[in-house]
Design a protein around this motif. Sequence first.
Motif, PDB file in Angstrom:
ATOM      1  N   PHE A 133       2.430  24.534  14.599  1.00  0.00           N
ATOM      2  CA  PHE A 133       2.460  24.296  15.930  1.00  0.00           C
ATOM      3  C   PHE A 133       3.103  25.357  16.608  1.00  0.00           C
ATOM      4  N   ASN A 134       2.818  25.733  17.931  1.00  0.00           N
ATOM      5  CA  ASN A 134       3.644  26.808  18.287  1.00  0.00           C
ATOM      6  C   ASN A 134       4.314  26.302  19.892  1.00  0.00           C
ATOM      7  N   ASP A 135       4.790  25.064  19.697  1.00  0.00           N
ATOM      8  CA  ASP A 135       5.669  24.619  20.799  1.00  0.00           C
ATOM      9  C   ASP A 135       6.560  23.688  20.438  1.00  0.00           C
ATOM     10  N   TYR A 136       7.316  22.939  21.163  1.00  0.00           N
ATOM     11  CA  TYR A 136       8.357  21.866  20.640  1.00  0.00           C
ATOM     12  C   TYR A 136       8.131  20.573  21.317  1.00  0.00           C
ATOM     13  N   VAL A 137       7.001  20.350  21.709  1.00  0.00           N
ATOM     14  CA  VAL A 137       6.363  19.178  22.358  1.00  0.00           C
ATOM     15  C   VAL A 137       5.282  18.578  21.304  1.00  0.00           C
ATOM     16  N   GLN A 138       4.278  19.336  20.991  1.00  0.00           N
ATOM     17  CA  GLN A 138       3.216  18.692  20.303  1.00  0.00           C
ATOM     18  C   GLN A 138       3.439  17.981  18.967  1.00  0.00           C
ATOM     19  N   PRO A 139       4.548  18.652  18.296  1.00  0.00           N
ATOM     20  CA  PRO A 139       4.905  17.947  16.880  1.00  0.00           C
ATOM     21  C   PRO A 139       5.588  16.531  16.953  1.00  0.00           C
ATOM     22  N   ASN A 140       6.157  16.256  18.171  1.00  0.00           N
ATOM     23  CA  ASN A 140       6.728  14.961  18.286  1.00  0.00           C
ATOM     24  C   ASN A 140       5.375  14.002  18.822  1.00  0.00           C
TER      25      ASN A 140
ATOM     26  N   LEU B  71       0.732  12.759  12.516  1.00  0.00           N
ATOM     27  CA  LEU B  71       1.736  13.519  11.679  1.00  0.00           C
ATOM     28  C   LEU B  71       2.310  12.388  11.165  1.00  0.00           C
ATOM     29  N   ASP B  72       3.093  12.651   9.755  1.00  0.00           N
ATOM     30  CA  ASP B  72       3.689  11.570   9.188  1.00  0.00           C
ATOM     31  C   ASP B  72       5.189  12.010   8.994  1.00  0.00           C
TER      32      ASP B  72
ATOM     33  N   VAL C  29       0.795  -1.084  -0.106  1.00  0.00           N
ATOM     34  CA  VAL C  29      -0.031   0.070   0.020  1.00  0.00           C
ATOM     35  C   VAL C  29       0.944   1.216  -0.028  1.00  0.00           C
ATOM     36  N   GLU C  30       0.915   2.183  -1.161  1.00  0.00           N
ATOM     37  CA  GLU C  30       1.676   3.193  -1.282  1.00  0.00           C
ATOM     38  C   GLU C  30       0.974   4.389  -0.677  1.00  0.00           C
ATOM     39  N   LYS C  31       1.468   5.063   0.466  1.00  0.00           N
ATOM     40  CA  LYS C  31       0.967   6.327   1.173  1.00  0.00           C
ATOM     41  C   LYS C  31       0.968   7.457   0.250  1.00  0.00           C
ATOM     42  N   LYS C  32      -0.284   8.112  -0.107  1.00  0.00           N
ATOM     43  CA  LYS C  32      -0.248   9.237  -0.991  1.00  0.00           C
ATOM     44  C   LYS C  32      -1.078  10.397  -0.171  1.00  0.00           C
ATOM     45  N   ASP C  33      -1.480  10.315   1.098  1.00  0.00           N
ATOM     46  CA  ASP C  33      -1.958  11.222   1.723  1.00  0.00           C
ATOM     47  C   ASP C  33      -1.059  11.475   2.853  1.00  0.00           C
ATOM     48  N   LEU C  34      -0.480  12.984   2.952  1.00  0.00           N
ATOM     49  CA  LEU C  34       0.631  13.154   3.970  1.00  0.00           C
ATOM     50  C   LEU C  34       0.138  14.123   4.977  1.00  0.00           C
ATOM     51  N   VAL C  35       0.491  14.190   6.114  1.00  0.00           N
ATOM     52  CA  VAL C  35       0.267  15.387   7.158  1.00  0.00           C
ATOM     53  C   VAL C  35       1.673  15.817   7.678  1.00  0.00           C
ATOM     54  N   LEU C  36       1.965  16.707   7.131  1.00  0.00           N
ATOM     55  CA  LEU C  36       3.281  17.178   7.663  1.00  0.00           C
ATOM     56  C   LEU C  36       3.220  18.484   8.847  1.00  0.00           C
ATOM     57  N   GLY C  37       4.023  18.571   9.734  1.00  0.00           N
ATOM     58  CA  GLY C  37       3.956  19.687  10.694  1.00  0.00           C
ATOM     59  C   GLY C  37       5.261  20.194  11.260  1.00  0.00           C
TER      60      GLY C  37
ATOM     61  N   GLU D 176       5.360  24.501   3.620  1.00  0.00           N
ATOM     62  CA  GLU D 176       4.083  24.569   2.721  1.00  0.00           C
ATOM     63  C   GLU D 176       4.418  25.394   1.263  1.00  0.00           C
ATOM     64  N   GLY D 177       5.378  25.984   1.319  1.00  0.00           N
ATOM     65  CA  GLY D 177       5.980  26.642   0.093  1.00  0.00           C
ATOM     66  C   GLY D 177       7.251  25.960  -0.513  1.00  0.00           C
ATOM     67  N   GLY D 178       7.935  25.134   0.132  1.00  0.00           N
ATOM     68  CA  GLY D 178       9.010  24.466  -0.495  1.00  0.00           C
ATOM     69  C   GLY D 178       8.986  23.207  -0.698  1.00  0.00           C
TER      70      GLY D 178
END
Length: 272
Positions: free
Chosen positions: A66-73, A81-82, A29-37, A47-49
């Motif tokens: 995100f606005n902190d250093y914990v939630q993204p992980n 998140l992928d 199964v090839e993953k094609k829907d990505l969520v990046l944070g 977003e732009g690059g």
Amino acid sequence: MKKFLLLLTLIPAGLLAACGSDEGAASDVEKKDLVLGGTIPYSDMLEGGVKPYLEELGYTVEVREFNDYVQPNTALGSGSLDANLFQHEVYMTAFAEEHDMDLSGVIRVPTAPMAIYSEKFASLEEIEPGSTVAIPNDPTNTARGLTVLRDNGLLEFDEDVNPLRVTENDVTSNPLDLKIESLEAAQLPRSLSSVDLAAINGNFAISAGLDLTASLAKDNIPENIINQVVVLTENLDDQYVQDIKEAIESDEFKQFIEEEFQGFHQPDWMRD
């Protein structure tokens, strides 16, 4: 026997295949829907690059800020998140150990420097004795804040101390008798109205509208302090991770950085 053969012909072929073996089913199964944070400005970098390049490859991409250093992980660990982009190797390693996660870096990206800002002084030479300087309170960025002060002649500490683990207790000389105040990194830009100067992480400086080129001094970032794309180690060899790396290595990404992220430290691979 004829009845049994007739029954087999009525069973869908796909169901028969599934009954036979599920080996390799997930990997096919090839993953094609990505969520990046990421935190600002790295969410903008994604977003732009990165997003346009991945969309050209056929991905559907959502970028979350995100606005902190914990939630993204933690979001990475929960599967919401992928991949994320906000942290350097030293922070990633410490976070993974503390939270029992298995994280891996994919590729380093241009990184905003930590810099010294002031609303009171226009240069380092103007700093007055007894001034208050605010620095981040998390261990890694505390060390960066103290090191940028040391590198610009405002503090000294023992040469044998690991510069990535320096604390206020390691300061051996403070010629201006600076008063060091530790604050949460995200609060440092707002502290400028109440302190004399502050060592502020680049992403929080940018999100607060501070001009990187207007700082009094910037830090020199070693490779393991340059921010990187991070994924769960179990996903490191997945195709989508390789495609994110390809996007960042592309000419399109480099051009985007030149246009939108001036003043950022570049990783070694971009300078080679």
